[in-house]
Design a protein around this motif. Sequence first.
Motif, PDB file in Angstrom:
ATOM      1  N   GLN A   1      12.173  -2.051   3.393  1.00  0.00           N
ATOM      2  CA  GLN A   1      10.838  -1.454   3.335  1.00  0.00           C
ATOM      3  C   GLN A   1      10.209  -1.720   1.969  1.00  0.00           C
ATOM      4  O   GLN A   1      10.884  -1.691   0.945  1.00  0.00           O
ATOM      5  N   LEU A   2       8.932  -1.962   1.981  1.00  0.00           N
ATOM      6  CA  LEU A   2       8.193  -2.143   0.731  1.00  0.00           C
ATOM      7  C   LEU A   2       7.974  -0.791   0.065  1.00  0.00           C
ATOM      8  O   LEU A   2       7.778   0.216   0.742  1.00  0.00           O
ATOM      9  N   SER A   3       7.984  -0.802  -1.255  1.00  0.00           N
ATOM     10  CA  SER A   3       7.692   0.432  -1.987  1.00  0.00           C
ATOM     11  C   SER A   3       6.168   0.614  -2.050  1.00  0.00           C
ATOM     12  O   SER A   3       5.401  -0.279  -1.697  1.00  0.00           O
ATOM     13  N   HIS A   4       5.755   1.781  -2.525  1.00  0.00           N
ATOM     14  CA  HIS A   4       4.324   2.048  -2.672  1.00  0.00           C
ATOM     15  C   HIS A   4       3.696   1.020  -3.619  1.00  0.00           C
ATOM     16  O   HIS A   4       2.629   0.479  -3.345  1.00  0.00           O
ATOM     17  N   ARG A   5       4.369   0.766  -4.746  1.00  0.00           N
ATOM     18  CA  ARG A   5       3.847  -0.161  -5.750  1.00  0.00           C
ATOM     19  C   ARG A   5       3.727  -1.579  -5.176  1.00  0.00           C
ATOM     20  O   ARG A   5       2.725  -2.249  -5.378  1.00  0.00           O
ATOM     21  N   GLU A   6       4.763  -2.028  -4.467  1.00  0.00           N
ATOM     22  CA  GLU A   6       4.722  -3.370  -3.884  1.00  0.00           C
ATOM     23  C   GLU A   6       3.597  -3.488  -2.857  1.00  0.00           C
ATOM     24  O   GLU A   6       2.889  -4.491  -2.807  1.00  0.00           O
ATOM     25  N   THR A   7       3.434  -2.447  -2.045  1.00  0.00           N
ATOM     26  CA  THR A   7       2.388  -2.463  -1.024  1.00  0.00           C
ATOM     27  C   THR A   7       1.014  -2.546  -1.671  1.00  0.00           C
ATOM     28  O   THR A   7       0.181  -3.368  -1.286  1.00  0.00           O
ATOM     29  N   ARG A   8       0.782  -1.722  -2.682  1.00  0.00           N
ATOM     30  CA  ARG A   8      -0.531  -1.719  -3.346  1.00  0.00           C
ATOM     31  C   ARG A   8      -0.796  -3.028  -4.076  1.00  0.00           C
ATOM     32  O   ARG A   8      -1.933  -3.485  -4.159  1.00  0.00           O
ATOM     33  N   ALA A   9       0.264  -3.651  -4.589  1.00  0.00           N
ATOM     34  CA  ALA A   9       0.100  -4.936  -5.272  1.00  0.00           C
ATOM     35  C   ALA A   9      -0.333  -6.030  -4.297  1.00  0.00           C
ATOM     36  O   ALA A   9      -0.949  -7.019  -4.710  1.00  0.00           O
ATOM     37  N   LEU A  10      -0.050  -5.844  -3.025  1.00  0.00           N
ATOM     38  CA  LEU A  10      -0.402  -6.849  -2.015  1.00  0.00           C
ATOM     39  C   LEU A  10      -1.762  -6.601  -1.366  1.00  0.00           C
ATOM     40  O   LEU A  10      -2.188  -7.368  -0.496  1.00  0.00           O
ATOM     41  N   PHE A  11      -2.465  -5.538  -1.763  1.00  0.00           N
ATOM     42  CA  PHE A  11      -3.775  -5.232  -1.188  1.00  0.00           C
ATOM     43  C   PHE A  11      -4.748  -6.407  -1.330  1.00  0.00           C
ATOM     44  O   PHE A  11      -5.491  -6.730  -0.411  1.00  0.00           O
ATOM     45  N   ILE A  12      -4.768  -7.047  -2.499  1.00  0.00           N
ATOM     46  CA  ILE A  12      -5.711  -8.141  -2.741  1.00  0.00           C
ATOM     47  C   ILE A  12      -5.457  -9.274  -1.754  1.00  0.00           C
ATOM     48  O   ILE A  12      -6.382  -9.756  -1.101  1.00  0.00           O
ATOM     49  N   ALA A  13      -4.193  -9.695  -1.647  1.00  0.00           N
ATOM     50  CA  ALA A  13      -3.860 -10.794  -0.744  1.00  0.00           C
ATOM     51  C   ALA A  13      -4.114 -10.404   0.711  1.00  0.00           C
ATOM     52  O   ALA A  13      -4.548 -11.233   1.519  1.00  0.00           O
ATOM     53  N   LEU A  14      -3.859  -9.151   1.050  1.00  0.00           N
ATOM     54  CA  LEU A  14      -4.098  -8.686   2.417  1.00  0.00           C
ATOM     55  C   LEU A  14      -5.594  -8.710   2.733  1.00  0.00           C
ATOM     56  O   LEU A  14      -5.999  -9.172   3.804  1.00  0.00           O
ATOM     57  N   ALA A  15      -6.412  -8.271   1.810  1.00  0.00           N
ATOM     58  CA  ALA A  15      -7.862  -8.261   2.019  1.00  0.00           C
ATOM     59  C   ALA A  15      -8.410  -9.682   2.148  1.00  0.00           C
ATOM     60  O   ALA A  15      -9.326  -9.930   2.920  1.00  0.00           O
ATOM     61  N   ASP A  16      -7.826 -10.616   1.402  1.00  0.00           N
ATOM     62  CA  ASP A  16      -8.276 -12.010   1.448  1.00  0.00           C
ATOM     63  C   ASP A  16      -7.582 -12.800   2.557  1.00  0.00           C
ATOM     64  O   ASP A  16      -7.788 -14.008   2.662  1.00  0.00           O
ATOM     65  N   GLU A  17      -6.735 -12.122   3.326  1.00  0.00           N
ATOM     66  CA  GLU A  17      -5.979 -12.740   4.423  1.00  0.00           C
ATOM     67  C   GLU A  17      -5.155 -13.926   3.936  1.00  0.00           C
ATOM     68  O   GLU A  17      -5.097 -14.973   4.565  1.00  0.00           O
ATOM     69  N   GLU A  18      -4.496 -13.755   2.796  1.00  0.00           N
ATOM     70  CA  GLU A  18      -3.686 -14.811   2.204  1.00  0.00           C
ATOM     71  C   GLU A  18      -2.187 -14.551   2.344  1.00  0.00           C
ATOM     72  O   GLU A  18      -1.383 -15.347   1.882  1.00  0.00           O
ATOM     73  N   LEU A  19      -1.816 -13.433   2.951  1.00  0.00           N
ATOM     74  CA  LEU A  19      -0.401 -13.112   3.106  1.00  0.00           C
ATOM     75  C   LEU A  19       0.197 -13.870   4.284  1.00  0.00           C
ATOM     76  O   LEU A  19      -0.457 -14.012   5.326  1.00  0.00           O
ATOM     77  N   PRO A  20       1.449 -14.327   4.142  1.00  0.00           N
ATOM     78  CA  PRO A  20       2.140 -14.888   5.303  1.00  0.00           C
ATOM     79  C   PRO A  20       2.273 -13.793   6.366  1.00  0.00           C
ATOM     80  O   PRO A  20       2.298 -12.600   6.049  1.00  0.00           O
ATOM     81  N   ALA A  21       2.386 -14.201   7.616  1.00  0.00           N
ATOM     82  CA  ALA A  21       2.410 -13.247   8.730  1.00  0.00           C
ATOM     83  C   ALA A  21       3.512 -12.202   8.564  1.00  0.00           C
ATOM     84  O   ALA A  21       3.286 -11.009   8.803  1.00  0.00           O
ATOM     85  N   GLU A  22       4.689 -12.631   8.141  1.00  0.00           N
ATOM     86  CA  GLU A  22       5.818 -11.696   7.998  1.00  0.00           C
ATOM     87  C   GLU A  22       5.521 -10.639   6.933  1.00  0.00           C
ATOM     88  O   GLU A  22       5.760  -9.454   7.128  1.00  0.00           O
ATOM     89  N   LYS A  23       4.978 -11.074   5.804  1.00  0.00           N
ATOM     90  CA  LYS A  23       4.674 -10.139   4.713  1.00  0.00           C
ATOM     91  C   LYS A  23       3.542  -9.201   5.132  1.00  0.00           C
ATOM     92  O   LYS A  23       3.567  -8.016   4.822  1.00  0.00           O
ATOM     93  N   ALA A  24       2.556  -9.711   5.864  1.00  0.00           N
ATOM     94  CA  ALA A  24       1.450  -8.877   6.344  1.00  0.00           C
ATOM     95  C   ALA A  24       1.980  -7.803   7.291  1.00  0.00           C
ATOM     96  O   ALA A  24       1.530  -6.654   7.250  1.00  0.00           O
ATOM     97  N   ARG A  25       2.967  -8.147   8.117  1.00  0.00           N
ATOM     98  CA  ARG A  25       3.579  -7.158   9.024  1.00  0.00           C
ATOM     99  C   ARG A  25       4.319  -6.090   8.225  1.00  0.00           C
ATOM    100  O   ARG A  25       4.277  -4.912   8.563  1.00  0.00           O
ATOM    101  N   GLU A  26       5.004  -6.495   7.148  1.00  0.00           N
ATOM    102  CA  GLU A  26       5.716  -5.525   6.306  1.00  0.00           C
ATOM    103  C   GLU A  26       4.726  -4.550   5.672  1.00  0.00           C
ATOM    104  O   GLU A  26       4.972  -3.341   5.627  1.00  0.00           O
ATOM    105  N   VAL A  27       3.621  -5.079   5.171  1.00  0.00           N
ATOM    106  CA  VAL A  27       2.610  -4.220   4.551  1.00  0.00           C
ATOM    107  C   VAL A  27       2.031  -3.270   5.592  1.00  0.00           C
ATOM    108  O   VAL A  27       1.906  -2.065   5.351  1.00  0.00           O
ATOM    109  N   GLN A  28       1.691  -3.807   6.762  1.00  0.00           N
ATOM    110  CA  GLN A  28       1.121  -2.979   7.825  1.00  0.00           C
ATOM    111  C   GLN A  28       2.105  -1.910   8.272  1.00  0.00           C
ATOM    112  O   GLN A  28       1.726  -0.769   8.525  1.00  0.00           O
TER     113      GLN A  28
END
Length: 117
Positions: free
Chosen positions: A4-31
Amino acid sequence: MPAQLSHRETRALFIALADEELPAEKAREVQSHLDGCGECQQGWQSYSATVLRLRKVDKQKAPPALASMVMTRVKRQRRFGLKRLHLAHAQYRLPVEILIPLLLAVAVAAFIIMSAT
């Protein structure tokens, strides 16, 4: 099963998630984390709403005079960079002349210690 991703890791990925730059697997982990964490979900909703608002704002081009002024200052700072560094040094009142004998003393001491062993 991925960790599981931590709170800090999840928030650090907000930018990439908003820009749709995350790989599908990482986007699923964040979601997955967002689905189970109300605090991060609230942060994501606020972040994504802000991004959507900013994307709707019309882009403006800087006036040519402003761009010219900025580039002139950048060039001036590059040209006088060493002079400015010297002036900053004067503020701290540490004469460069002290550094040379100090460094020489350290080098001699290191040589004596190394040759003694």
